[in-house]
Design a protein around this motif. Structure first.
Motif, PDB file in Angstrom:
ATOM      1  N   MET A  81      23.214 -24.685 -40.987  1.00 48.00           N
ATOM      2  CA  MET A  81      22.598 -24.755 -42.308  1.00 48.00           C
ATOM      3  C   MET A  81      21.687 -25.968 -42.397  1.00 48.00           C
ATOM      4  O   MET A  81      22.028 -27.044 -41.920  1.00 48.00           O
ATOM      5  CB  MET A  81      23.707 -24.840 -43.363  1.00 48.00           C
ATOM      6  CG  MET A  81      23.216 -24.708 -44.775  1.00 48.00           C
ATOM      7  SD  MET A  81      24.554 -24.036 -45.804  1.00 48.00           S
ATOM      8  CE  MET A  81      23.902 -24.326 -47.429  1.00 48.00           C
ATOM      9  N   PHE A  85      20.031 -28.284 -45.265  1.00 47.06           N
ATOM     10  CA  PHE A  85      20.256 -28.525 -46.681  1.00 47.06           C
ATOM     11  C   PHE A  85      19.005 -29.049 -47.373  1.00 47.06           C
ATOM     12  O   PHE A  85      18.114 -29.603 -46.729  1.00 47.06           O
ATOM     13  CB  PHE A  85      21.378 -29.536 -46.868  1.00 47.06           C
ATOM     14  CG  PHE A  85      22.731 -29.004 -46.472  1.00 47.06           C
ATOM     15  CD1 PHE A  85      23.547 -28.403 -47.404  1.00 47.06           C
ATOM     16  CD2 PHE A  85      23.175 -29.116 -45.166  1.00 47.06           C
ATOM     17  CE1 PHE A  85      24.788 -27.915 -47.044  1.00 47.06           C
ATOM     18  CE2 PHE A  85      24.412 -28.635 -44.805  1.00 47.06           C
ATOM     19  CZ  PHE A  85      25.220 -28.030 -45.743  1.00 47.06           C
ATOM     20  N   GLN A  86      19.023 -28.902 -48.675  1.00 44.66           N
ATOM     21  CA  GLN A  86      17.900 -29.365 -49.488  1.00 44.66           C
ATOM     22  C   GLN A  86      17.658 -30.859 -49.312  1.00 44.66           C
ATOM     23  O   GLN A  86      16.535 -31.300 -49.156  1.00 44.66           O
ATOM     24  CB  GLN A  86      18.209 -29.066 -50.956  1.00 44.66           C
ATOM     25  CG  GLN A  86      17.105 -29.494 -51.888  1.00 44.66           C
ATOM     26  CD  GLN A  86      17.319 -28.939 -53.282  1.00 44.66           C
ATOM     27  OE1 GLN A  86      18.366 -28.412 -53.600  1.00 44.66           O
ATOM     28  NE2 GLN A  86      16.310 -29.058 -54.113  1.00 44.66           N
ATOM     29  N   SER A  87      18.740 -31.632 -49.316  1.00 42.20           N
ATOM     30  CA  SER A  87      18.593 -33.088 -49.156  1.00 42.20           C
ATOM     31  C   SER A  87      18.623 -33.466 -47.674  1.00 42.20           C
ATOM     32  O   SER A  87      18.699 -34.634 -47.358  1.00 42.20           O
ATOM     33  CB  SER A  87      19.732 -33.796 -49.871  1.00 42.20           C
ATOM     34  OG  SER A  87      20.951 -33.492 -49.232  1.00 42.20           O
ATOM     35  N   ALA A  91      27.878 -19.189 -45.892  1.00 41.26           N
ATOM     36  CA  ALA A  91      28.239 -20.328 -45.053  1.00 41.26           C
ATOM     37  C   ALA A  91      29.744 -20.551 -45.020  1.00 41.26           C
ATOM     38  O   ALA A  91      30.253 -21.208 -44.116  1.00 41.26           O
ATOM     39  CB  ALA A  91      27.547 -21.583 -45.566  1.00 41.26           C
ATOM     40  N   ALA A 118      20.879 -33.738 -45.792  1.00 39.04           N
ATOM     41  CA  ALA A 118      22.269 -34.086 -45.495  1.00 39.04           C
ATOM     42  C   ALA A 118      22.423 -34.700 -44.115  1.00 39.04           C
ATOM     43  O   ALA A 118      23.321 -34.341 -43.358  1.00 39.04           O
ATOM     44  CB  ALA A 118      23.184 -32.863 -45.654  1.00 39.04           C
ATOM     45  N   ASN A 141      25.959 -20.249 -50.017  1.00 38.20           N
ATOM     46  CA  ASN A 141      27.179 -20.995 -49.725  1.00 38.20           C
ATOM     47  C   ASN A 141      28.330 -20.065 -49.369  1.00 38.20           C
ATOM     48  O   ASN A 141      29.222 -20.437 -48.603  1.00 38.20           O
ATOM     49  CB  ASN A 141      27.562 -21.869 -50.922  1.00 38.20           C
ATOM     50  CG  ASN A 141      26.686 -23.105 -51.023  1.00 38.20           C
ATOM     51  OD1 ASN A 141      26.112 -23.539 -50.036  1.00 38.20           O
ATOM     52  ND2 ASN A 141      26.573 -23.661 -52.215  1.00 38.20           N
ATOM     53  N   ASP A 194      18.709 -23.951 -47.266  1.00 34.28           N
ATOM     54  CA  ASP A 194      18.873 -24.089 -48.711  1.00 34.28           C
ATOM     55  C   ASP A 194      17.721 -24.920 -49.270  1.00 34.28           C
ATOM     56  O   ASP A 194      17.768 -26.139 -49.236  1.00 34.28           O
ATOM     57  CB  ASP A 194      20.224 -24.750 -49.020  1.00 34.28           C
ATOM     58  CG  ASP A 194      20.541 -24.728 -50.502  1.00 34.28           C
ATOM     59  OD1 ASP A 194      19.759 -24.135 -51.256  1.00 34.28           O
ATOM     60  OD2 ASP A 194      21.564 -25.303 -50.898  1.00 34.28           O
TER      61      ASP A 194
END
Lengths: 305, 293, 370
Positions: free
Chosen positions: C79, C81-83, C50, C85, C47, C158
């Motif tokens: 980026m 993201f894990q979810s 980023a 996003a 992060n 991530d």
């Protein structure tokens, strides 16, 4: 390390915007809530009698006179009566609402047909103004045209129900109307609590041989603690703030039989020209509510973190 | 409504179930009673009420009480009916609801997605403001409204309701946005969306339900307010609740109960309609306002 | 100077320092994996690269430009993201082009870039759908498409595979690796999964407790772990760590370990400098795959030691059979061929490839460097 000062304009602006956006609301709250609270506290220590802060001699003043407003307040029988009325009202209102709400919730939780319709009926009073509620109950309970009159015209000529006109009983009619208005809400709080209980725990308890009575007494009701706490906090704060209902239902009467601190404050401040005393009664109300709400909000916000 | 039906493990016998139904129906009648009283007595002549017929259906149906309550009943100095006061309420409620909801949404966004030091304390301050007894602010508010020349005006009441409404609207949006994935905000930041773009393009399109909850709650609360209305706008600028109270409490002339009941229904109608149409959201607001956090 | 430099960077929340003096440099086109258990600071570091978290002290540079205080959108990074996003209210196409739109790219150009990326990732047929209507793997692709379309200097990932089921995870892993090979972009990738770290990276930074424990190529990390944490975190099953004592046999150092019955066995070291530790206790690190039967022992090894020990449990796993025994008072796992004739309770002679064994200082937990 000069690194931290190198933020470009856009980034710095973006860093400030959130605070900038929050600040009008914050300023309003700080001024209109906390500033005003401090001001009212200040007024409660002055000799002001009417707006714009004029004293007994008609002079514009905000002279400090120490605790004498509070001393006067607690020597007034009018205030003492309103405190006793509040004790009666709040005790019954909170107690009955809690029991009734819990009972309705438990019964509604038994896979009832038309549960949705019943819930809608139990809850609609919450959408009404206390003035509307007060008006409806005022005339329904009025001995001249309401329940008493109806019963007598149906042939039960000895029927008497004049609580609303009776100094000893009028406060109970306020309890009745207030319970009518908010018990459905308490029911909804308990119902949400009941629905939140893990069904597997109930199944396990049944395997352990618990009867329905024991299931509720030993397993379910103890798990409703948060709902009890919320109900108590909400109901007690509503009780202390009760104002419109009394105005519409009884106007504080007969005599002073249904005066509450909120109506006391209003009449001393705006119609009896005793603003200093009115302010001190408002401070007492605030302190009572703060004693209940602050620990509760504190705990709630801490949990969230 | 908000709580879904769930398969309970509890079983009850037949006799017990009959008793439960009886109990539930009895209380349904109790809750419906005042509504019934208001409705039937608003459409019957006064003589039927005073003659002991409050509980009976009208022998003669009439809409006269409604018309009178709406347009000719004596409330202030003039026999204007409740009509002008109804419009007073509307012109107070609409801007107050809009402003407090917008501010609440922005506050909720800032408090959850742009956290900074003391944000919880600031939110706590806003939240506590919802629960104060408003008597504590009546005196300075009256003075300030007088000073600003807003006493007795709709704008004055709008200001009052916005100030004391943002606590709840902030609460709703804060709790709603708290579970809104922060990664979406971060992704949008990397994509180059600005503070307001993120709010407008990412959060707001998903905020429908909570906006409805908030609007309904604010609408109901502000429409039903009596204390502020009575304190700051008791004359021609009074809102509906104050006017209704004046109508019912007025001691001159014959008490026209049927007109009072019609007036009460008129005052209750907007919030009641909202409740019937969107009760689910109303209950959600109620619950979110009570079981805080 | 590398392409991405993390220079003496720390992160504190109030008085608590959560990242301590991190120094990592990545060359252009390399694949850096930050790996470690949860709470080790790897996501915080990502992060910070980023720009989503401030840098408390130190510098982060991309292409030699200091990034401290630069807005995330101006770092030319992307980026995943894990979810994932993905913006739920926008279509896949809008999700992919949102960043370009925010940067003021003309519509025609956006459309073209979108179609190129969609083609590359084979998601052209999904462009008009909302993210809610996609499977996990499809969402993953869209999230990568959103990152790719920006043509960034550095890609940040991530934990992008942690929400996928096991099989899809392996497929997507291969996909990411292919993408990296084809596009040659610089990638920083955060994961807690050491297999992902090994398979994807060209460089690994193993992190724990806010410190970079070791930075190196996958092979370096695996063969010569800097300390016991790295040794046991990387590799599955984990490296066996056995208490042993250094003795001299014919002038050369050997590890003396206790067998199941308390009798002692000697395993000769390949590292002569361990002779300096004579008479002292060490921790001996042996990877499970270096303990086998005689037939499966590494032919190229110059140092195969033998020990006979009792088998406690056997765990057939299809391709291999894992055998556990007690060595130096600890449970030790050996990785045997699936057809090895092993029975619980029987004594068995194992062949140990001591060339691959490492020794740790029990006090500092660091590897004793030859």
């Amino acid at each position: 390390m000069s690194a931290r000062t190198e933020a470009d304009f856009q980034t710095r602006l973006q860093n400030w915007l959130p605070k900038l956006v929050l600040s009008p609301s914050l300023a309003m709250v700080l001024i209109f809530v906390y500033g005003f609270i401090l001001f009212t506290v200040y007024v409660s220590f002055t000799d002001s009698r009417i707006l714009p802060f004029v004293n007994n001699d008609g002079q514009r003043t905000l002279e400090l006179i120490g605790f004498s407003n509070y001393e006067k307040l607690f020597s007034l029988s009018h205030w003492e009566i309103s405190l006793w009325n509040m004790a009666t009202f709040a005790g019954l209102y909170i107690g009955i609402c809690t029991c009734l709400g819990l009972g309705l919730a438990i019964f509604l939780d038994q896979k009832i047909r038309a549960e949705g319709a019943l819930r809608t009926i139990y809850l609609y009073p919450m959408a009404l103004s206390f003035i509307v509620t007060g008006t409806a109950w005022k005339w329904f309970l009025d001995p001249g045209i309401g329940l008493e009159n109806v019963m007598q015209s149906w042939g039960w000529t000895s029927f008497e129900f004049d609580w609303i006109k009776n100094r000893d009983y009028a406060i109970y009619t306020v309890v009745l109307a207030a319970v009518w208005q908010t018990s459905g809400f308490v029911m909804a709080m308990f119902l949400a609590g009941l629905r939140g209980i893990d069904n597997e725990i109930l199944k396990a308890a049944q395997m352990d041989g618990a009867s329905n009575w024991n299931l509720y007494r030993r397993i379910i009701i103890p798990q409703l603690r948060p709902a009890f706490l919320s109900a108590f906090v909400i109901l007690s704060h509503l009780a202390i703030k009760t104002f419109d209902l009394v105005i519409a239902l009884t106007g504080g009467g007969p005599g002073r039989a249904t005066e509450l601190p909120a109506t006391f404050m209003y009449s001393y401040t705006f119609s009896r020209n005793q603003m200093g005393i009115g302010a001190s009664s408002a401070v007492i109300m605030l302190m009572t509510i703060a004693a209940i709400m602050i620990p509760y909000l504190y705990a709630e916000l801490r949990e969230k973190k | 409504m908000s709580v879904a039906m769930q398969d309970t493990a509890i079983r009850t016998g037949r006799a017990v179930r009959v008793l439960i139904y009886l109990f539930l129906l009895l209380f349904a009648l109790f809750y419906l009673l005042p509504l019934y009283v208001m409705l039937v007595n608003s459409v019957k002549p006064l003589s039927e009420i005073t003659g002991g017929g409050m509980m009976a259906l009208p022998e003669v149906w009439t809409i006269e009480p409604w018309l009178k309550a709406w347009s000719t009943a004596q409330i202030g100095v003039e026999p204007t009916g409740l009509k002008p006061y109804f419009w007073n309420s509307i012109s107070m409620v609409v801007p107050a609801v809009a402003i407090s909801t917008i501010l609440g949404a922005l506050n909720g966004y800032v408090l959850t997605k742009w956290r900074f030091r003391y944000d919880t304390i600031l939110f706590g301050l806003m939240l506590f403001a919802c629960f104060i007894p408003f008597q504590i602010v009546l005196i300075p508010m009256a003075a300030v409204l007088g000073f600003l020349g807003l006493a007795g005006t709709a704008s004055g009441l709008v200001l009052v309701h916005v100030v004391y409404g943002i606590g709840f609207s902030t609460l709703y949006f804060r709790n709603y946005y708290a579970v809104f994935p922060t990664e979406l905000v971060r992704a949008a930041q990397i994509d180059g969306a600005s503070f307001f773009k993120i709010f407008w393009r990412i959060l707001l399109p998903s905020s429908g339900p909570i906006a409805v909850v908030c609007i309904i709650w604010q609408f109901t609360n502000i429409w039903n307010d009596f204390l502020f209305g009575a304190s700051f706008a008791s004359g021609d600028g009074a809102p509906m609740t104050v006017a209704l109270n004046n109508l019912v409490q007025s001691s001159t002339g014959v008490k026209e109960y049927n007109v009072h009941f019609a007036g009460a229904i008129l005052a209750a109608l907007p919030t009641l309609l909202v409740y019937i149409v969107a009760g689910r959201y109303f209950v959600r607001g109620l619950m979110a306002g009570s079981v805080k956090g | 100077m590398g392409f991405l430099d993390i220079d003496n960077t720390t992160k504190s929340y109030g008085a608590v320092e959560v990242l301590h003096k991190v120094d990592i440099s990545v060359e252009e086109g390399k694949f850096l994996v930050l790996v470690g258990p949860s709470g080790c600071g790897k996501s915080t570091l990502l992060n910070m690269i980023a720009g989503l978290e401030d840098i408390t002290s130190g510098e982060i540079r991309i292409k030699d430009v200091v990034m401290n205080g630069v807005h995330p959108s101006k770092r030319n990074i992307a980026m995943v993201f894990q979810s994932y996003a993905l913006y739920p209210n926008m279509t896949v196409g809008q999700n992919i082009t949102f960043g370009l739109e925010m940067h003021g790219t003309p519509k025609a150009e956006r459309e073209k870039a979108m179609h190129d990326v969609a083609k590359l990732l084979q998601i052209e047929q999904l462009l008009d759908r909302k993210p809610g209507a996609l499977s996990g793997g499809q969402r993953q692709r869209v999230a990568m498409g959103r990152a790719l379309v920006r043509n960034p200097d550095v890609f940040l990932f991530d934990e992008p595979l942690s929400n996928l089921d096991a099989k899809l995870r392996v497929d997507m892993r291969t996909e990411i690796k292919k993408l990296h090979q084809n596009l040659g972009t610089t990638i920083v990738y955060v994961t807690h999964d050491q297999i992902e770290a090994m398979t994807l990276s060209t460089r690994i930074a193993v992190m724990n407790g806010g410190y970079v424990q070791q930075l190196g190529t996958p092979q370096e990390i695996y063969d010569t772990p800097a300390n016991i944490f790295v040794a046991t975190f990387m590799g599955s099953p984990a490296m066996n760590v056995v208490p042993a004592t250094v003795r001299l046999a014919n002038g050369r150092p050997v590890a003396e370990v206790a067998l199941h019955d308390g009798s002692l066995a000697e395993l000769p070291f390949s590292q002569d400098n361990l002779a300096a530790w004579e008479g002292r206790d060490i921790l001996l690190g042996i990877r499970p795959e270096t303990i086998t039967d005689e037939d499966a022992a590494d032919r190229k090894s110059s140092n195969i030691a033998h020990l006979t020990n009792r088998i406690v449990v056997t765990e057939p796993a299809g391709s291999d059979t894992f055998v556990s025994m007690t060595l130096g008072g600890k449970d030790v796992i050996a990785r045997m061929r699936s057809d090895a004739e092993v029975r619980p309770g029987a004594d068995f002679t194992f062949a140990v490839n001591m060339e691959k064994a490492v020794a740790f200082d029990p006090a500092s937990k660091n590897r004793i460097v030859p």
